[in-house]
Scaffold this active site. Sequence first.
Site, PDB file in Angstrom:
ATOM      1  N   GLY A  42     -26.026 -19.444  18.030  1.00 47.86           N
ATOM      2  CA  GLY A  42     -25.405 -18.401  18.288  1.00 47.86           C
ATOM      3  C   GLY A  42     -24.009 -17.947  17.553  1.00 47.86           C
ATOM      4  O   GLY A  42     -23.203 -17.048  17.881  1.00 47.86           O
ATOM      5  N   ARG A  95     -48.079 -13.581  20.953  1.00 45.81           N
ATOM      6  CA  ARG A  95     -46.828 -13.095  20.375  1.00 45.81           C
ATOM      7  C   ARG A  95     -46.682 -11.577  20.895  1.00 45.81           C
ATOM      8  O   ARG A  95     -45.437 -11.368  21.313  1.00 45.81           O
ATOM      9  CB  ARG A  95     -46.632 -13.366  18.886  1.00 45.81           C
ATOM     10  CG  ARG A  95     -46.809 -14.327  18.039  1.00 45.81           C
ATOM     11  CD  ARG A  95     -46.715 -14.453  16.761  1.00 45.81           C
ATOM     12  NE  ARG A  95     -47.008 -15.684  16.033  1.00 45.81           N
ATOM     13  CZ  ARG A  95     -46.002 -16.681  15.665  1.00 45.81           C
ATOM     14  NH1 ARG A  95     -44.623 -16.443  16.304  1.00 45.81           N
ATOM     15  NH2 ARG A  95     -46.254 -17.872  15.322  1.00 45.81           N
ATOM     16  N   ARG A 121     -38.598 -16.742  15.903  1.00 53.06           N
ATOM     17  CA  ARG A 121     -40.038 -16.268  16.203  1.00 53.06           C
ATOM     18  C   ARG A 121     -40.605 -15.159  15.115  1.00 53.06           C
ATOM     19  O   ARG A 121     -39.756 -14.149  14.828  1.00 53.06           O
ATOM     20  CB  ARG A 121     -40.142 -15.728  17.556  1.00 53.06           C
ATOM     21  CG  ARG A 121     -39.601 -16.815  18.531  1.00 53.06           C
ATOM     22  CD  ARG A 121     -40.433 -18.243  18.684  1.00 53.06           C
ATOM     23  NE  ARG A 121     -41.791 -18.126  19.053  1.00 53.06           N
ATOM     24  CZ  ARG A 121     -42.667 -18.972  18.778  1.00 53.06           C
ATOM     25  NH1 ARG A 121     -42.201 -20.118  18.364  1.00 53.06           N
ATOM     26  NH2 ARG A 121     -44.022 -18.959  19.134  1.00 53.06           N
ATOM     27  N   VAL A 123     -42.031 -11.589  14.778  1.00 54.15           N
ATOM     28  CA  VAL A 123     -42.125 -10.358  15.522  1.00 54.15           C
ATOM     29  C   VAL A 123     -43.417  -9.699  15.162  1.00 54.15           C
ATOM     30  O   VAL A 123     -44.160  -9.984  14.047  1.00 54.15           O
ATOM     31  CB  VAL A 123     -40.922  -9.600  15.404  1.00 54.15           C
ATOM     32  CG1 VAL A 123     -39.584 -10.144  15.917  1.00 54.15           C
ATOM     33  CG2 VAL A 123     -40.855  -8.919  14.103  1.00 54.15           C
ATOM     34  N   HIS A 139     -31.196 -13.597   6.759  1.00 54.76           N
ATOM     35  CA  HIS A 139     -32.082 -14.694   6.373  1.00 54.76           C
ATOM     36  C   HIS A 139     -31.038 -15.744   5.128  1.00 54.76           C
ATOM     37  O   HIS A 139     -30.342 -15.007   4.538  1.00 54.76           O
ATOM     38  CB  HIS A 139     -33.179 -14.286   5.728  1.00 54.76           C
ATOM     39  CG  HIS A 139     -34.065 -15.569   5.186  1.00 54.76           C
ATOM     40  ND1 HIS A 139     -34.894 -16.228   6.043  1.00 54.76           N
ATOM     41  CD2 HIS A 139     -34.359 -15.848   3.919  1.00 54.76           C
ATOM     42  CE1 HIS A 139     -35.447 -17.061   5.341  1.00 54.76           C
ATOM     43  NE2 HIS A 139     -35.088 -16.867   3.965  1.00 54.76           N
ATOM     44  N   VAL A 174     -43.128 -11.360   6.745  1.00 55.78           N
ATOM     45  CA  VAL A 174     -41.902 -12.182   7.126  1.00 55.78           C
ATOM     46  C   VAL A 174     -40.778 -12.171   6.091  1.00 55.78           C
ATOM     47  O   VAL A 174     -41.080 -12.361   4.718  1.00 55.78           O
ATOM     48  CB  VAL A 174     -42.408 -13.542   7.483  1.00 55.78           C
ATOM     49  CG1 VAL A 174     -41.088 -14.765   7.683  1.00 55.78           C
ATOM     50  CG2 VAL A 174     -43.205 -14.053   8.636  1.00 55.78           C
ATOM     51  N   ASP A 175     -39.644 -12.115   6.333  1.00 47.58           N
ATOM     52  CA  ASP A 175     -38.542 -12.089   5.613  1.00 47.58           C
ATOM     53  C   ASP A 175     -38.850 -11.101   4.259  1.00 47.58           C
ATOM     54  O   ASP A 175     -38.408 -11.395   3.288  1.00 47.58           O
ATOM     55  CB  ASP A 175     -38.308 -13.330   5.042  1.00 47.58           C
ATOM     56  CG  ASP A 175     -37.923 -14.341   6.007  1.00 47.58           C
ATOM     57  OD1 ASP A 175     -37.140 -13.936   7.089  1.00 47.58           O
ATOM     58  OD2 ASP A 175     -38.157 -15.587   6.290  1.00 47.58           O
ATOM     59  N   GLU A 204     -22.595 -15.342   5.524  1.00 44.95           N
ATOM     60  CA  GLU A 204     -23.376 -14.451   6.542  1.00 44.95           C
ATOM     61  C   GLU A 204     -22.519 -13.854   7.346  1.00 44.95           C
ATOM     62  O   GLU A 204     -22.760 -12.773   8.139  1.00 44.95           O
ATOM     63  CB  GLU A 204     -24.350 -15.283   7.312  1.00 44.95           C
ATOM     64  CG  GLU A 204     -25.415 -16.015   6.600  1.00 44.95           C
ATOM     65  CD  GLU A 204     -26.474 -16.901   7.561  1.00 44.95           C
ATOM     66  OE1 GLU A 204     -27.684 -17.313   7.058  1.00 44.95           O
ATOM     67  OE2 GLU A 204     -25.864 -17.401   8.574  1.00 44.95           O
TER      68      GLU A 204
END
EC number: 2.1.2.2
Length: 221
Positions: A42, A95, A121, A123, A139, A174-175, A204
């Site tokens: 986190g 999912r 995960r 989505v 990412h 994804v990404d 980041e």
Amino acid sequence: MTVQLDKKQNSSTPALVSPTLPPQELHLDRPLKLGVMASGSGTNFEVLAQAIRDKELNAQIQVLIYNNPEAKVKERAEKWGIPAVLLDHRAFKRREDLDRAIVEVLQQCQVEWVIMAGWMRIVTPVLLEAFANRVINIHPSLLPSFKGVRAVEQALEAGVKITGCTVHIATLDVDSGPILMQAAVPILPEDTPQTLHERIQVQEHKIFPVAIALAAKKFGT
């Protein structure tokens, strides 16, 4: 729109951040209502909470959703007084079922923007259609390079000399999706996955709050 060399990280290996915008261009007339999704420690969640407290991002975190009962992010949410909801993915057969539960929580908390801050995960359309163009992901690579898991290790194995991080609007692939902001980080000869990840994470933390404000300006608050 300009680019800027970030010399705070290391004068001999500066990071390139783009775009950089004057603060007035990122001013938001009202607070964004954020829902944060996280699976691990986190740190990016806490960066957002800190940016909000320091008035660097005009927003409020309505809820944290986490899927790992052991995730340290829960403790960070407790420290900041932010409601945290556990939705363990292991309790859902599909999912889509997990995402329906996520959407229900987000809507109950009146969330406008969904922030995936280390959400491990994949989505589904259930979430992406409920919050069209309002799901943001971060990412640890310069997308479209090195998608998926182990992005830092992928960069080292490929022998590239520059990697970094990307904040983007999430899509079904994804990404993938529209890129909001990136920071490039040089790879040093002595880098290990851990040292490189730590240096990427510094960037980041710098670009994530800014990119969220940029998304709100671009796609509407």
